[in-house]
Design a protein around this motif. Structure first.
Motif, PDB file in Angstrom:
ATOM      1  N   SER A 137      11.314  11.317  -7.285  1.00 34.74           N
ATOM      2  CA  SER A 137      12.521  12.034  -6.848  1.00 34.74           C
ATOM      3  C   SER A 137      12.472  13.514  -7.254  1.00 34.74           C
ATOM      4  O   SER A 137      13.201  14.326  -6.705  1.00 34.74           O
ATOM      5  CB  SER A 137      13.780  11.364  -7.394  1.00 34.74           C
ATOM      6  N   CYS A 164      14.379  16.023  -1.554  1.00 37.66           N
ATOM      7  CA  CYS A 164      14.383  14.611  -1.147  1.00 37.66           C
ATOM      8  C   CYS A 164      14.851  14.455   0.294  1.00 37.66           C
ATOM      9  O   CYS A 164      14.220  13.770   1.094  1.00 37.66           O
ATOM     10  CB  CYS A 164      15.297  13.792  -2.062  1.00 37.66           C
ATOM     11  N   TYR A 183      12.851   8.312  -3.623  1.00 38.83           N
ATOM     12  CA  TYR A 183      14.080   8.976  -4.057  1.00 38.83           C
ATOM     13  C   TYR A 183      15.029   8.032  -4.802  1.00 38.83           C
ATOM     14  O   TYR A 183      16.064   8.465  -5.295  1.00 38.83           O
ATOM     15  CB  TYR A 183      14.814   9.573  -2.854  1.00 38.83           C
ATOM     16  N   LEU A 184      14.677   6.753  -4.869  1.00 45.91           N
ATOM     17  CA  LEU A 184      15.636   5.783  -5.419  1.00 45.91           C
ATOM     18  C   LEU A 184      15.575   5.654  -6.935  1.00 45.91           C
ATOM     19  O   LEU A 184      16.466   5.091  -7.539  1.00 45.91           O
ATOM     20  CB  LEU A 184      15.385   4.399  -4.806  1.00 45.91           C
ATOM     21  N   TYR A 185      14.517   6.163  -7.544  1.00 48.61           N
ATOM     22  CA  TYR A 185      14.346   5.935  -8.974  1.00 48.61           C
ATOM     23  C   TYR A 185      14.576   7.226  -9.757  1.00 48.61           C
ATOM     24  O   TYR A 185      14.119   8.291  -9.363  1.00 48.61           O
ATOM     25  CB  TYR A 185      12.966   5.360  -9.249  1.00 48.61           C
ATOM     26  N   LYS A 186      15.273   7.088 -10.896  1.00 49.74           N
ATOM     27  CA  LYS A 186      15.641   8.270 -11.675  1.00 49.74           C
ATOM     28  C   LYS A 186      14.504   8.679 -12.601  1.00 49.74           C
ATOM     29  O   LYS A 186      13.574   7.908 -12.834  1.00 49.74           O
ATOM     30  CB  LYS A 186      16.905   7.961 -12.481  1.00 49.74           C
ATOM     31  N   LYS A 209      12.586  13.087   3.595  1.00 52.88           N
ATOM     32  CA  LYS A 209      12.868  11.845   4.301  1.00 52.88           C
ATOM     33  C   LYS A 209      13.608  12.039   5.627  1.00 52.88           C
ATOM     34  O   LYS A 209      13.977  11.063   6.283  1.00 52.88           O
ATOM     35  CB  LYS A 209      13.623  10.857   3.402  1.00 52.88           C
ATOM     36  N   MET A 237       0.818  -1.211   0.000  1.00 51.81           N
ATOM     37  CA  MET A 237       0.000   0.000   0.000  1.00 51.81           C
ATOM     38  C   MET A 237       0.858   1.271   0.000  1.00 51.81           C
ATOM     39  O   MET A 237       1.776   1.419   0.796  1.00 51.81           O
ATOM     40  CB  MET A 237      -0.899  -0.021   1.238  1.00 51.81           C
ATOM     41  N   VAL A 238       0.577   2.193  -0.927  1.00 50.34           N
ATOM     42  CA  VAL A 238       1.202   3.519  -0.938  1.00 50.34           C
ATOM     43  C   VAL A 238       0.076   4.553  -0.960  1.00 50.34           C
ATOM     44  O   VAL A 238      -0.483   4.833  -2.012  1.00 50.34           O
ATOM     45  CB  VAL A 238       2.107   3.713  -2.173  1.00 50.34           C
ATOM     46  N   TRP A 286       5.152   7.133  -0.270  1.00 52.47           N
ATOM     47  CA  TRP A 286       5.992   6.043  -0.797  1.00 52.47           C
ATOM     48  C   TRP A 286       7.411   6.139  -0.248  1.00 52.47           C
ATOM     49  O   TRP A 286       8.085   7.141  -0.428  1.00 52.47           O
ATOM     50  CB  TRP A 286       6.016   6.115  -2.333  1.00 52.47           C
ATOM     51  N   LYS A 287       7.856   5.059   0.429  1.00 50.70           N
ATOM     52  CA  LYS A 287       9.157   5.093   1.101  1.00 50.70           C
ATOM     53  C   LYS A 287      10.333   5.173   0.111  1.00 50.70           C
ATOM     54  O   LYS A 287      11.388   5.678   0.432  1.00 50.70           O
ATOM     55  CB  LYS A 287       9.340   3.831   1.952  1.00 50.70           C
ATOM     56  N   ASP A 288      10.157   4.637  -1.088  1.00 48.32           N
ATOM     57  CA  ASP A 288      11.296   4.503  -2.007  1.00 48.32           C
ATOM     58  C   ASP A 288      11.377   5.635  -3.017  1.00 48.32           C
ATOM     59  O   ASP A 288      12.090   5.523  -4.011  1.00 48.32           O
ATOM     60  CB  ASP A 288      11.188   3.190  -2.799  1.00 48.32           C
TER      61      ASP A 288
END
Lengths: 569, 316
Positions: free
Chosen positions: A248, A521, A307-310, A525, A241-242, A303-305
């Motif tokens: 990013s 970012c 910043y990880l995707y370009k 976080k 769930m988000v 969404w926790k992730d």
């Protein structure tokens, strides 16, 4: 003897392989060279028939050759970006009308800036280039890489009437430097100025018996409800769930939230002086907006992730399509883009018609309104001619051709029955071509990458355009699109563009956009306790890397033109 | 002695021609690599001049005006740019950590492999260990996302399932550095061990037999025969690694970085890309690149000199 033969053979094989490598690259490097040779030979042959530019009856007597930049979005189901039915049509038309050969130079959409840098540095840039960033063009100009269009337009004005009709004098000369008189680029025009919307899963609201939120507090309650009812909404996938998804490029993905914290009565001067960054990092209100998202992040609502995707990564879209995302903020038509692969179409195919994103206005400003900025008519793509362009008139004719309503209409809507049908109410319904006409697939929505100085639907008349706008997406509910357009227009404002001299500092800043993304970012976080210090550190780094210098110089430039005035006339 | 050398000079000249005649096949073979080096390594060196000039898009190198401060403008500017200082610091930090963690790993792995008795098992392990070397960093980053992403990463989910808080492997500076170095070791230890295995294979087996007769055990043999036997190889590789301590590739930091860790992830290579290639500041970044090369050369020469002082063989 055998040793000798072997040695000769080895040497020959190695040299052959080198030659082979060289041969592959040969066509690319010779093609632009050809374009530079043609004009020299034609100029000598001016006889009594053709005019001083080698033209007779609006057509070159001798074939000219120009190269044009074209984005390649690398669409999986699409066609070759530089060689398909559309590009062939343009090439035929240009040859037929003006006797001009057009060659398309494709550059990857998401790294277009780097690519043009390299082409310019190598002296092989296309004759007609476009980009979204004026400071980039300013940088090229400072290095002597761009033609000054002001004298060119003076000389060739009679040949480009369509362009002046379409763009208007104001837009064409918008970037003209009031102090030096130079014009490095011609602004393209936006024909759709809706900018951004917040979307929410309609079926989730219904399932939980919630109303569409109309305030930030209600929006937060809704996110909490999504989080706490993950089992009901997602069953076995509850852990995925988000409630609220961002990427990013945080500043863009919370843009309406930021605008709701800005002062609705902000002066034109402040908007301009602090407005270099398209994500509004240094503006009053941005910090508060980011702080709210930071709180949501720490409450498990974001969404926790993120910043990880370009940029350009499909992970987040896939999450939305898989049905894990409750709400997000993005382009005003984001869930409708992409025909049968659009987010809403994919959701509907899996979970039924009710599963879809609808636009809402949950972020109220201090007056209880939903003030937001639209794109404005200019400030979109800009066209410029590199210094290596020696086919100026042919290039201008290309721009003129692209400014004609019939050209744009064909590129956007194609032939009836292939790319569009006409609905009962007269609206044009744009659709993806069938298998037999796959070569007419539009690699960019409405061929936006080809309609070089028009961004947005432009049919023969403005009335038809308005009527058809919501129908220009296939496989989605027309009503949803109309609602999204209405949501984007609620309480919207058009940013005004002042006429000021070139800001040198804008070409000097180092890596500002990346720094801004980092600042956002890290602030989102950070722990709630650390937010203040992390925000300040990020903002200061951005300011020191050139942001402050830009604001200072913009202030001076404003005052040079407008004196003490706070608002534009 | 002196007399001999004076006689030797004309002789050498004759020798050179004889050699060329006798071994012309070999010279023909080496000609192409030499031409390659000349065209792609030496010819571009003239462009180092850009570091001392004002770069212009529409001018030839020779016509560009010299930069101010006797051409040193961009070197001064680089050291006034906080981003460059940070990139320099990060480059050194990441490369030193890489050296500490990554340099011994292939040696240890080679020693362990060498002790294995089952030939076939040894081959299988070796092959599996090589494999990561052939993966690009973009792929490795995708793998690490699948493993370490806080939401849905395999290892993160395992940690969460065991009731602990997910570790920000990729999202927090210290953890990111550990992941970065760890992935580097994982990618390279197998491949790096090849050269040591070759060196070990070259050690005279009689030494081991003699040691066994003298009653030496496995560890004694390893310590007194294998390690000294591969010491020259270790030293050569260490010198070459030290030469690269301020360098380093572009792909790895670029692929592994994300906006949340740029404070430690920005290295000189990515800085040059962002500011030079993307931001079109060729003069500034050529200056940075030249600085990098000069410092790298200095490290290389110093390490070589120290090694020779300590009685080891250098790389020349």
């Amino acid at each position: 003897m055998r040793k000798k033969v072997l040695a000769v053979l080895l040497a020959a094989v190695t040299s052959l392989s080198l030659v082979a490598c060289g041969a592959e690259k040969a066509p690319a490097s010779t093609a632009p060279a050809a374009s530079t040779e043609t004009p020299a030979s034609t100029e000598e042959k001016v006889e009594e028939g053709p005019d001083q530019y080698g033209m007779q009856d609006g057509k070159f007597v001798e074939t000219r050759h120009i190269s044009v930049e074209l984005y390649d979005r690398n669409v999986t189901e699409g066609t070759d970006a530089g060689d398909n039915a559309w590009t062939k049509w343009i090439q035929e038309q240009m040859l037929d009308r003006y006797n001009v050969e057009v060659e398309f130079i494709t550059v990857p959409r998401w790294t277009e800036g780097d690519e043009i840098n390299n082409l310019l540095a190598a002296g092989t840039a296309p004759d007609i280039c476009y980009t979204y960033s004026y400071p980039t063009i300013q940088t090229y100009a400072n290095m002597g890489g761009v033609l000054d269009l002001a004298p060119i337009l003076d000389e060739y004005r009679p040949y480009v009437n369509n362009m002046f009709d379409w763009l208007t004098e104001d837009a064409i000369y918008q970037d003209k430097d009031p102090s030096t008189g130079t014009l490095w680029a011609i602004e393209g025009k936006r024909n759709e100025i809706c900018r951004i919307n917040t979307f929410v899963r309609k079926d989730w609201l219904d399932k939980l018996g919630l109303k569409a939120p109309t305030t930030k507090a209600e929006f937060e309650e809704m996110l909490v409800a999504f989080r706490d009812n993950a089992d009901t909404l997602l069953g076995a996938d509850a852990s995925k769930m988000v409630p609220y998804s961002i990427g990013s490029d945080v500043g863009w993905r919370i843009a309406t939230l930021i605008e709701s914290f800005m002062d609705p009565e902000i002066t034109d001067k402040e908007l301009y002086v602090t407005g270099y960054d398209s994500r509004r990092l240094p503006m009053n209100g941005t910090k508060e907006a980011t702080q709210l998202v930071n709180k949501w992040y720490n409450d498990g609502l974001v969404w926790k992730d993120f910043y990880l995707y370009k940029a350009g990564d499909a992970t987040e879209d896939d999450m939305m399509k898989a049905g894990f995302v409750g709400a997000f903020t993005h382009n005003y038509d984001y869930p409708f883009r992409g025909n049968e692969n659009s987010i809403n179409a994919v959701l509907a195919a899996q979970f039924g018609e009710d599963a879809k994103f609808v636009a809402i206005n949950p972020f109220e400003d201090k007056n209880g309104k939903y003030t937001k900025y639209n794109y404005g008519i200019t400030g979109d793509r800009k066209v410029f001619f590199p210094a290596t362009n020696d086919e100026v008139l042919a290039s201008l004719l290309y721009l003129d051709f692209m400014s004609e309503a019939s050209t744009v209409e064909f590129l956007q809507a194609g032939e009836e029955g292939v790319i569009h049908t006409v609905a009962d109410n007269g609206a044009w319904v744009i659709q993806a071509p069938d298998e037999a006409h796959h070569d007419w697939y539009q690699n960019s929505g409405k061929n936006i990458d080809m309609t070089i100085n028009c961004n947005g639907l432009r049919l023969a008349t403005p009335e038809l355009t308005d009527l058809s706008l919501a129908y220009s997406y296939s496989n989605v509910d027309v009503q949803d699109v109309q609602d999204a357009i209405a949501a984007a227009k609620l309480d919207w404002k058009t940013p005004k563009v002042p006429t000021v001299r070139a800001i040198e500092a804008e070409a000097e800043g180092t890596d500002l956009d990346n720094k801004r993304d980092q600042a956002f970012c890290n602030a989102v976080k950070a722990s709630v306790a650390d937010f203040d210090s992390v925000w300040t550190a990020g903002l200061n780094e951005w300011l020191q890397a050139g942001g402050q210098a830009i604001a200072d110089e913009r202030k001076i430039a404003w005052e040079e033109t407008y004196g003490d005035a706070e608002m534009l006339p | 002695m002196g007399k001999n050398t004076t006689v030797a000079v004309p002789k050498k000249k004759v020798n050179w021609k004889i050699y060329l005649k006798r071994y012309w096949q070999l010279y023909a073979l080496i000609a192409l690599p030499l031409i390659y080096l000349f065209i792609f390594r030496y010819m571009p060196m003239k462009n180092i001049l850009i570091a001392f000039k004002e770069y212009k898009l529409n001018m030839k190198l020779g016509d560009m005006p010299w930069a101010s401060n006797h051409g040193m403008k961009y070197f001064i500017k680089a050291f006034q740019t906080p981003d460059f200082i940070k990139a320099l610091r990060n480059t050194l930090m990441l490369n030193i950590l890489d050296l500490i963690a990554g340099f011994p790993a292939p040696i240890i792995f080679a020693l362990i492999l060498n002790e294995l008795c089952f030939k076939r098992f040894k081959k299988v392990v070796q092959t599996i260990a090589y494999m990561p070397h052939f993966l690009s960093w973009v792929i490795i980053y995708s793998l690490s996302l699948q493993l370490f992403a806080p939401n849905g990463g395999f290892i993160s989910e395992l940690i969460k399932a065991s009731g602990h808080e997910a570790i920000p492997f990729l999202g927090e500076a210290k953890h990111w550095v550990a992941t970065y170095v760890g992935m580097g070791v994982w990618q390279n230890f197998g491949w790096g061990s090849i050269i040591y295995l070759a060196a070990i294979a070259g050690i005279n087996t009689e030494l081991y037999e003699a040691a066994s007769v003298d009653g030496a055990g496995r560890f004694k043999k390893m310590w007194h025969i294998t390690l000294p036997g591969i010491k020259p190889t270790i030293v050569v590789l260490l010198i070459m690694n030290l030469g690269g301590i301020i360098g380093g590739g572009f792909e790895r930091p670029f692929a592994m970085a994300n906006p949340a860790v740029m404070n430690v992830a920005e290295v000189i290579a990515t800085f040059v890309y962002k500011v030079g290639i993307k931001g079109l500041k060729f003069s500034l970044t050529t200056a940075v690149g030249l600085f990098q090369s000069v410092v790298g050369l200095f490290f290389l020469l110093t390490a070589n000199w120290i090694s020779r002082k300590l009685g080891e063989r250098g790389i020349w």
